[in-house]
Write an enzyme that holds these catalytic residues in place. Structure first.
Site, short mmCIF file in Angstrom:
data_model
loop_
_atom_site.label_atom_id
_atom_site.label_comp_id
_atom_site.label_asym_id
_atom_site.label_seq_id
_atom_site.Cartn_x
_atom_site.Cartn_y
_atom_site.Cartn_z
N MET A 114 0.81 -1.23 0.00
CA MET A 114 0.00 0.00 0.00
C MET A 114 0.84 1.28 0.00
O MET A 114 0.43 2.28 0.59
CB MET A 114 -0.95 -0.01 1.20
N LEU A 117 6.10 3.45 -4.72
CA LEU A 117 7.56 3.42 -4.81
C LEU A 117 8.04 4.59 -5.69
O LEU A 117 7.30 5.09 -6.55
CB LEU A 117 8.02 2.09 -5.39
N HIS A 133 -4.13 -5.45 -9.18
CA HIS A 133 -5.09 -4.38 -8.85
C HIS A 133 -6.51 -4.91 -9.05
O HIS A 133 -6.77 -5.57 -10.07
CB HIS A 133 -4.83 -3.17 -9.75
N ASP A 165 5.13 1.02 -13.27
CA ASP A 165 5.95 2.14 -13.74
C ASP A 165 5.84 3.28 -12.72
O ASP A 165 5.40 3.04 -11.58
CB ASP A 165 5.56 2.55 -15.17
C1 GRF Z 1 -5.98 -7.21 -3.30
O1 GRF Z 1 -7.33 -6.97 -3.58
C2 GRF Z 1 -5.08 -6.56 -4.33
O2 GRF Z 1 -5.65 -6.55 -5.60
C3 GRF Z 1 -4.96 -5.17 -3.80
O3 GRF Z 1 -4.87 -5.32 -2.40
C4 GRF Z 1 -5.52 -6.53 -2.02
C5 GRF Z 1 -4.52 -7.34 -1.26
O4 GRF Z 1 -5.10 -8.49 -0.69
N1 GRF Z 1 -3.82 -4.49 -4.40
P1 GRF Z 1 -4.15 -9.61 -0.05
O5 GRF Z 1 -3.32 -8.91 1.05
O6 GRF Z 1 -3.30 -10.19 -1.11
O7 GRF Z 1 -5.11 -10.60 0.57
#
Ligand code: GRF
Length: 222
Positions: A114, A117, A133, A165
């Protein structure tokens, strides 16, 4: 007179050996689990996928469940803090790069990581860093992608694995999987339905990348 700079047009993959994967995760780590299942580390005793194995898990959150999953799998894990303080991102990326070098990492998979970078970092790993995503990019980049799809009145959404990117969810797409949106869906239910597809999509995308079947050019976006 010196030699002119040479710019390699060679894609980084395939490799002549099992690729070493690093997974970056900030939270629960269900996508990490799907990658561990598909590309088990040596320690598990599971049959090894010759193509790749997860070798390192990195989190910016010290108590992230993803780190527990790495511990259960018996693989190297690092909690590297990234605070709001100025300079924290540089320090984080310096420590991360050292860990990636130490473990000889070939490909980074962001899985619920989250943070954004730096362009320097993503440039250094260009073509060797992926993200997942929960929308059909380029629709609904950024946070709360499931809510964005519901608010837009979409009848279909899904998930996307893409190269990373310097932008937010803007890199070239490796693959997408669709999910229907039903009347009365809420964000939680929709997120759960998308997650099922994420767990199929990420290992498949890693295979595509490591087989050299895709390169990080916008023109290759399906
Ligand atoms: C997923 O929905 C992913 O697409 C998003 O964050 C969530 C992460 O879930 N970027 P997890 O930690 O892999 O269970």
């Amino acid at each position: 007179m010196g030699e002119p700079d040479r710019v390699s047009a060679t894609a980084p993959f395939p490799l002549p050996r099992s690729a070493r994967l690093a997974v970056f995760a900030s939270g629960r780590g269900s996508n990490l689990t799907s990658l561990l299942d598909a590309f088990p580390p040596h320690a598990t005793g599971q049959p090894r996928d010759a193509l790749a194995h997860v070798a390192l898990v990195i989190s910016n959150v010290p108590n992230a469940p993803a780190l527990d999953r790495a511990a259960e799998a018996g693989i190297a894990r690092r909690a590297i803090p990234w605070t709001r303080d100025e300079g924290s991102r540089d320090a984080f990326e310096g420590d991360v790069q050292a860990a990636l070098d130490e473990h000889g990492i070939d490909l980074i998979c962001l899985a619920g990581f989250m943070r954004i970078l730096s362009p320097d970092f993503t440039q250094r790993w260009q073509g060797r860093i992926l993200n997942i995503h929960p929308s059909l990019l380029p629709r609904h980049p950024g946070l709360h992608a499931q809510r964005q799809a519901l608010d837009a009145g979409d009848v279909t959404t899904g998930c996307t694995v893409h190269y990373v990117d310097a932008g937010v969810d803007t890199g070239a797409i490796v693959l997408r999987r669709s999910v229907p949106i039903h009347d009365g869906d809420d964000e939680t239910g929709l997120a759960a339905r998308i997650l099922v597809e994420e767990h199929v999509a990420y290992p498949e995308a890693v295979r595509r990348v490591l087989h050299g079947r895709t390169v990080p050019l916008k023109e290759d976006t399906p």
